[in-house]
Design a protein around this motif. Structure first.
Motif, short mmCIF file in Angstrom:
data_model
loop_
_atom_site.label_atom_id
_atom_site.label_comp_id
_atom_site.label_asym_id
_atom_site.label_seq_id
_atom_site.Cartn_x
_atom_site.Cartn_y
_atom_site.Cartn_z
N VAL A 71 7.18 1.90 -7.73
CA VAL A 71 6.47 2.04 -6.45
C VAL A 71 5.00 2.33 -6.70
O VAL A 71 4.12 1.76 -6.05
CB VAL A 71 7.13 3.13 -5.57
CG1 VAL A 71 6.28 3.43 -4.35
CG2 VAL A 71 8.53 2.69 -5.16
N ASP A 72 4.72 3.19 -7.66
CA ASP A 72 3.34 3.49 -8.02
C ASP A 72 2.63 2.21 -8.50
O ASP A 72 1.48 1.95 -8.13
CB ASP A 72 3.32 4.56 -9.12
CG ASP A 72 1.93 4.93 -9.56
OD1 ASP A 72 1.14 5.39 -8.72
OD2 ASP A 72 1.63 4.74 -10.76
N PHE A 73 3.32 1.41 -9.28
CA PHE A 73 2.77 0.14 -9.78
C PHE A 73 2.44 -0.78 -8.62
O PHE A 73 1.36 -1.39 -8.57
CB PHE A 73 3.80 -0.51 -10.73
CG PHE A 73 3.28 -1.73 -11.43
CD1 PHE A 73 2.54 -1.61 -12.60
CD2 PHE A 73 3.55 -3.00 -10.94
CE1 PHE A 73 2.07 -2.73 -13.27
CE2 PHE A 73 3.08 -4.13 -11.60
CZ PHE A 73 2.35 -4.00 -12.77
N LEU A 74 3.34 -0.88 -7.64
CA LEU A 74 3.09 -1.70 -6.46
C LEU A 74 1.89 -1.17 -5.67
O LEU A 74 1.06 -1.95 -5.20
CB LEU A 74 4.32 -1.77 -5.57
CG LEU A 74 5.48 -2.61 -6.08
CD1 LEU A 74 6.72 -2.40 -5.21
CD2 LEU A 74 5.10 -4.08 -6.15
N ALA A 75 1.80 0.15 -5.53
CA ALA A 75 0.68 0.73 -4.79
C ALA A 75 -0.65 0.41 -5.45
O ALA A 75 -1.65 0.20 -4.77
CB ALA A 75 0.86 2.24 -4.66
N LYS A 76 -0.65 0.32 -6.77
CA LYS A 76 -1.89 0.03 -7.50
C LYS A 76 -2.21 -1.45 -7.59
O LYS A 76 -3.37 -1.81 -7.58
CB LYS A 76 -1.77 0.57 -8.94
CG LYS A 76 -1.93 2.03 -9.06
CD LYS A 76 -2.24 2.37 -10.50
CE LYS A 76 -1.11 3.14 -11.09
NZ LYS A 76 -1.24 3.36 -12.51
N HIS A 77 -1.18 -2.30 -7.68
CA HIS A 77 -1.43 -3.69 -8.05
C HIS A 77 -1.09 -4.74 -6.99
O HIS A 77 -1.53 -5.88 -7.11
CB HIS A 77 -0.69 -4.03 -9.34
CG HIS A 77 -1.12 -3.19 -10.50
ND1 HIS A 77 -2.35 -3.32 -11.10
CD2 HIS A 77 -0.49 -2.18 -11.15
CE1 HIS A 77 -2.46 -2.45 -12.08
NE2 HIS A 77 -1.35 -1.74 -12.13
N ALA A 78 -0.29 -4.39 -6.01
CA ALA A 78 0.07 -5.38 -4.98
C ALA A 78 -1.08 -5.54 -3.99
O ALA A 78 -1.94 -4.67 -3.86
CB ALA A 78 1.35 -4.94 -4.25
N ASP A 79 -1.07 -6.65 -3.30
CA ASP A 79 -2.07 -6.94 -2.27
C ASP A 79 -1.99 -5.86 -1.20
O ASP A 79 -0.96 -5.74 -0.53
CB ASP A 79 -1.79 -8.32 -1.69
CG ASP A 79 -2.73 -8.72 -0.58
OD1 ASP A 79 -3.54 -7.89 -0.11
OD2 ASP A 79 -2.65 -9.89 -0.16
N PRO A 80 -3.05 -5.06 -1.00
CA PRO A 80 -3.00 -3.96 -0.02
C PRO A 80 -2.68 -4.43 1.39
O PRO A 80 -2.08 -3.68 2.16
CB PRO A 80 -4.39 -3.33 -0.08
CG PRO A 80 -4.98 -3.79 -1.36
CD PRO A 80 -4.32 -5.09 -1.71
N SER A 81 -3.03 -5.66 1.73
CA SER A 81 -2.72 -6.14 3.07
C SER A 81 -1.23 -6.42 3.24
O SER A 81 -0.75 -6.56 4.36
CB SER A 81 -3.52 -7.41 3.39
OG SER A 81 -3.06 -8.51 2.62
N ARG A 82 -0.48 -6.47 2.13
CA ARG A 82 0.95 -6.73 2.19
C ARG A 82 1.78 -5.46 1.98
O ARG A 82 3.00 -5.50 1.98
CB ARG A 82 1.35 -7.77 1.14
CG ARG A 82 0.60 -9.09 1.21
CD ARG A 82 0.94 -9.94 2.42
NE ARG A 82 2.32 -10.32 2.52
CZ ARG A 82 2.84 -11.44 2.01
NH1 ARG A 82 2.10 -12.29 1.36
NH2 ARG A 82 4.12 -11.69 2.19
N THR A 83 1.12 -4.35 1.72
CA THR A 83 1.82 -3.07 1.56
C THR A 83 1.49 -2.20 2.76
O THR A 83 0.67 -1.30 2.69
CB THR A 83 1.40 -2.37 0.25
OG1 THR A 83 0.00 -2.19 0.24
CG2 THR A 83 1.83 -3.16 -0.97
#
Length: 176
Positions: A115-127
């Motif tokens: 989850v931390d990885f997603l928060a750092k690396h995923a497109d913020p508009s999609r999280t």
């Protein structure tokens, strides 16, 4: 220790987004489970250490016969933050014993890292759940920030807003 160092299986290229996700092995399209669900959220029936992460863990399905985790079954376990997701692989009992942790605690740490990885690396508009307070909670849960430091940072948000003569509001925590 960051997610990249501690979980080499987390790769930016493995992040996918609903509803366009595809099998990472054969590129097959998404499929529904036998009950018609595209995504099945994890439910912690046993009160394990994973209970704090159940909103971010689930299963997706593909129209293929690839060998996904968990086995057996056609589904693949993922960590999810908003529409962003990444495959989530858990450690086994042998790994947990070798480092002196209960299996559910080790797997909760794996979920926290994902989850931390997603928060750092995923497109913020999609999280869609991405906000400063939620990110701070993820950092505390994953051990990257201590509770005292988190408290200090949250207080600074309030003091900064007050010193700018703004309405004091702590970032809204959205539900998953």
């Amino acid at each position: 220790m960051n997610a990249e160092q501690n979980s080499p299986d987390l790769q930016i290229g493995d992040i996918q987004y609903f509803p366009d996700h595809r099998c990472p092995d054969c590129n097959a399209p998404a499929a529904r489970d036998r009950r018609g669900n595209w995504y099945v959220p994890y439910t912690d029936f046993f009160g394990s250490a994973l209970r704090n992460w159940e909103s971010y863990i689930g299963y997706i399905y593909f129209a293929c016969e690839c060998d996904h985790e968990p086995k057996p079954g056609p589904g693949m376990r993922v960590a999810r933050l908003g529409d962003a997701m990444i495959p989530l692989k858990y450690s086994g009992r042998k790994q947990a014993r070798s480092i002196g942790l209960d299996l559910d605690v080790l797997n909760a740490q794996e979920a926290a890292r994902a989850v931390d990885f997603l928060a750092k690396h995923a497109d913020p508009s999609r999280t869609v759940q991405y906000d400063e307070l939620r990110l701070m909670l993820f950092k505390v849960a994953s051990g990257r920030v201590g509770p005292d430091e988190a408290h200090r940072r949250i207080q600074s948000w309030v003091f900064d807003a007050a010193s700018q003569d703004q309405e004091v509001s702590i970032p809204k925590l959205q539900t998953a």
